[in-house]
Design an enzyme around this catalytic site. Structure first.
Site, PDB file in Angstrom:
ATOM      1  N   ASP A  32      36.546  47.898  37.041  1.00  0.00           N
ATOM      2  CA  ASP A  32      35.692  46.792  36.605  1.00  0.00           C
ATOM      3  C   ASP A  32      36.491  45.865  35.685  1.00  0.00           C
ATOM      4  O   ASP A  32      37.006  46.298  34.651  1.00  0.00           O
ATOM      5  CB  ASP A  32      34.484  47.363  35.853  1.00  0.00           C
ATOM      6  CG  ASP A  32      33.304  46.415  35.813  1.00  0.00           C
ATOM      7  OD1 ASP A  32      33.436  45.279  36.295  1.00  0.00           O
ATOM      8  OD2 ASP A  32      32.240  46.821  35.310  1.00  0.00           O
ATOM      9  N   ASP A  33      36.597  44.582  36.065  1.00  0.00           N
ATOM     10  CA  ASP A  33      37.296  43.588  35.239  1.00  0.00           C
ATOM     11  C   ASP A  33      38.781  43.913  35.066  1.00  0.00           C
ATOM     12  O   ASP A  33      39.354  43.689  33.993  1.00  0.00           O
ATOM     13  CB  ASP A  33      36.646  43.482  33.848  1.00  0.00           C
ATOM     14  CG  ASP A  33      35.349  42.689  33.872  1.00  0.00           C
ATOM     15  OD1 ASP A  33      34.819  42.443  34.972  1.00  0.00           O
ATOM     16  OD2 ASP A  33      34.854  42.320  32.796  1.00  0.00           O
TER      17      ASP A  33
ATOM     18  N   HIS B  97      26.427  45.249  41.241  1.00  0.00           N
ATOM     19  CA  HIS B  97      26.477  44.784  39.857  1.00  0.00           C
ATOM     20  C   HIS B  97      25.636  45.649  38.919  1.00  0.00           C
ATOM     21  O   HIS B  97      24.577  46.153  39.287  1.00  0.00           O
ATOM     22  CB  HIS B  97      25.999  43.335  39.762  1.00  0.00           C
ATOM     23  CG  HIS B  97      25.978  42.820  38.362  1.00  0.00           C
ATOM     24  ND1 HIS B  97      24.825  42.722  37.618  1.00  0.00           N
ATOM     25  CD2 HIS B  97      26.981  42.412  37.546  1.00  0.00           C
ATOM     26  CE1 HIS B  97      25.112  42.260  36.417  1.00  0.00           C
ATOM     27  NE2 HIS B  97      26.417  42.064  36.349  1.00  0.00           N
TER      28      HIS B  97
ATOM     29  N   ASP C  79      36.844  44.255  40.952  1.00  0.00           N
ATOM     30  CA  ASP C  79      35.947  43.212  41.430  1.00  0.00           C
ATOM     31  C   ASP C  79      36.542  41.816  41.288  1.00  0.00           C
ATOM     32  O   ASP C  79      36.190  40.906  42.035  1.00  0.00           O
ATOM     33  CB  ASP C  79      34.571  43.296  40.766  1.00  0.00           C
ATOM     34  CG  ASP C  79      34.630  43.454  39.255  1.00  0.00           C
ATOM     35  OD1 ASP C  79      35.741  43.425  38.679  1.00  0.00           O
ATOM     36  OD2 ASP C  79      33.565  43.623  38.634  1.00  0.00           O
ATOM     37  N   HIS C  80      37.435  41.617  40.335  1.00  0.00           N
ATOM     38  CA  HIS C  80      38.111  40.330  40.137  1.00  0.00           C
ATOM     39  C   HIS C  80      39.199  40.548  39.109  1.00  0.00           C
ATOM     40  O   HIS C  80      39.369  41.648  38.573  1.00  0.00           O
ATOM     41  CB  HIS C  80      37.136  39.241  39.672  1.00  0.00           C
ATOM     42  CG  HIS C  80      36.228  39.684  38.572  1.00  0.00           C
ATOM     43  ND1 HIS C  80      36.663  39.917  37.287  1.00  0.00           N
ATOM     44  CD2 HIS C  80      34.905  39.977  38.577  1.00  0.00           C
ATOM     45  CE1 HIS C  80      35.660  40.325  36.543  1.00  0.00           C
ATOM     46  NE2 HIS C  80      34.571  40.382  37.302  1.00  0.00           N
TER      47      HIS C  80
ATOM     48  N   CYS D 164      31.344  39.467  38.524  1.00  0.00           N
ATOM     49  CA  CYS D 164      31.039  40.783  39.093  1.00  0.00           C
ATOM     50  C   CYS D 164      30.049  40.731  40.251  1.00  0.00           C
ATOM     51  O   CYS D 164      30.330  41.226  41.349  1.00  0.00           O
ATOM     52  CB  CYS D 164      30.490  41.708  37.998  1.00  0.00           C
ATOM     53  SG  CYS D 164      31.633  42.015  36.632  1.00  0.00           S
TER      54      CYS D 164
END
Length: 524
Positions: free
Chosen positions: A64-65, A157, A344-345, A103
């Site tokens: 995540d992130d 999410h 996710d990014h 997200c």
């Protein structure tokens, strides 16, 4: 009782689900994939059963992130030995990109194989069932193909940290089993967490060096639960599995055990980005509109502390990935299992004066992507061509002989797994929103090619950016308005508009979120 039945009864997991008609894949492609796996494996077959090769399992791991601050991507300060070993087992995609650096839109996108313009999801707290309720998701396709599909932690999410320990904004049709542990980082330590804005953690820079060990933290529990599920998958191999493991770190708040992870990254050794004013001088305002006032007021000491905590959270997450991969090896499942790791990014750590996400620079749009597919992926391979996360659905469907919806917008990466020098589509597109104009949502779109990143804000009305990655990989000099690059801008603008058109559904317009509810079914 079957493996899936035992797990669902044991954990009282939801059986709600949703469905859309499936397409029939090319028999030749499925057969070729099956033969490749048959050659790689030595599975035993009952004498009275047809000689059908066993389909591979899938272990789908999402951080995540997370940006590309990993050892396998060349970060000199990273301590990520487990992900580095995973990269050595498969192919590392040098330039993989999310479709939307936020997200909710990103996760809805790669879990459906559709761009946000085709899902209609441009914000958090939304799910694609609100706009395209009958679309078959990636894990749902595997369920319909006979796989056991389970989720542990965050895949769709969640509001972090408030939704940790719940289903978040999940899709019940995607899974037979959902596990939602909550550790000390959510239940105990929140009063101790430092934050730039009092009482704010999820969207605000915040961190804490915890005195508690790995096993007491949410991600440590997720890793332990993943090993528990894998043990049962190893005992009952009557069905292949699609196990999705979603870690919450390094999402804010950056909470990780002080020992060893914070101690691995001394505060005084953390770099601070300089030259921000000079960098921002040639940027359109939309390019840096994601900046926050409290972040701009940070001292260098706070910047180093934030960088330390982010790095510590990455190392902590890496250790949990290591526990899951060790279980896969210990149980004799590694040779039969495709492993995917991504985020996710991307994420900013002060570059261009930005922190966190929602920009179209490389740090925010780019993601790590590792795929280990035994017998298919070239060990230690590095694929330089730009690819997108929407490519994951068609890739896994082809590798496993799983029928997929016929409206997927990505490409299969199987040719690049076999030969990382293959180019495939050789571009990727990322979008982000910037408010509204005349009632319509305004977007920025960024096209990544092997050499260039070209970005238009509101179709160029709010500015353009052009970066030459051959000479300027940090994207410090915007060449879009330089006369010598006019031809390049014109050429890339035409390509960008073609790419944007390809992200839309057949109707030509993004679907709208439908009011009210929708029926959740597995299949007609």
């Amino acid at each position: 009782m079957s493996l899936a039945g035992a797990l669902i009864v044991y954990h009282s997991a939801s059986r709600l689900s949703g469905e859309s008609p499936m397409s029939i894949q090319s028999l030749c492609r499925v057969a070729a994939t099956a033969l490749a796996w048959a050659a790689a494996w030595c599975g035993s077959l009952a004498a009275d059963e047809p000689a059908t090769p066993r389909r591979p399992n899938v272990l789908f791991i999402v951080a995540d992130d997370l940006n590309r601050m990993l050892g396998c991507y060349g970060d000199p300060l990273a301590k990520t030995p487990n992900l580095d070993r995973l990269a050595a087992r498969g192919v590392r995609f040098e330039r993989a990109y999310c479709t939307f650096p936020l997200c909710g839109p990103s996760r809805n996108s790669f879990l459906t194989g559709l761009h946000p313009n085709a899902t209609g999801i441009f914000a958090n707290t939304q799910i694609f069932r609100q706009s395209i309720p009958n679309q078959v998701s990636l894990p749902q396709a595997f369920r319909l193909a006979g796989y056991f599909a389970g989720r542990i932690g965050k895949l769709y999410h969640y509001n972090v940290p408030r939704s940790v320990g719940t289903d978040g904004h999940d899709d019940p049709a995607s899974w037979e089993l959902e596990l939602n542990p909550a550790g000390c980082d959510r239940l105990v330590e929140e009063p101790e967490i430092f934050t730039l804005k009092k009482g704010r953690f999820g969207g605000t820079l915040s961190w804490y060096a915890s005195p508690r060990g790995d096993a007491e933290h949410t991600d440590g529990m997720i890793a332990r639960d993943a090993a528990w599920v894998l043990e049962r998958c190893g005992r009952d191999r009557s069905r292949p599995f699609f196990l999705a493991v979603g870690f919450f770190r390094p999402h804010t708040p950056y909470v990780a055990p002080r020992e060893p992870y914070f101690n691995w990254h001394p505060e005084e050794s953390m770099p601070v980005v300089t030259g921000i004013a000079e960098d921002q001088a040639d940027l359109p305002p939309a390019a840096i509109a994601s900046r926050k006032r409290e972040e701009e007021a940070m001292s260098d000491d706070l910047r180093r502390q934030a960088r330390q905590a982010y790095a510590a959270s990455i190392s902590f997450m890496d250790a949990q990935v290591g526990h899951v991969l060790a279980a896969l090896d210990r149980l004799g499942l590694a040779d039969d299992t495709i492993v995917v790791f991504t985020s996710d990014h991307g994420y900013h750590m002060g570059e261009h004066g930005l922190w966190q996400k929602r920009s179209l620079f490389e740090e925010s749009a780019g993601v790590p992507l590792l795929i280990a597919a035994p017998g298919i992926a070239k060990p230690g391979g590095v694929a330089p061509a730009p690819v997108s996360q929407i490519d994951l659905f068609p890739t896994l469907a082809e590798l496993c002989g799983v029928d997929a919806p016929d409206n997927l917008q990505g490409q299969s990466l199987v040719p690049l797994l076999r030969d990382p020098t293959e180019l495939g589509r050789n571009w990727a597109i990322t979008q982000v929103d910037r408010g509204r104009r005349d009632g319509e949502r305004v977007f920025g779109y960024s096209l990544s090619t092997p050499r260039w990143r070209y970005t238009e804000w509101d179709e160029g009305r709010a500015g353009r950016e052009l970066y030459d990655h051959q000479t300027d990989p940090r994207e410090l000099t915007n060449c879009a308005e330089l006369p010598e690059h006019a031809d390049t801008v014109a050429r890339l603008s035409a390509r960008l508009h073609e790419a944007v058109a390809s992200t839309l559904p057949a109707s030509g317009t993004p679907p709208e979120l439908k009011p009210g509810g929708w029926e959740i079914i597995l299949q007609d």
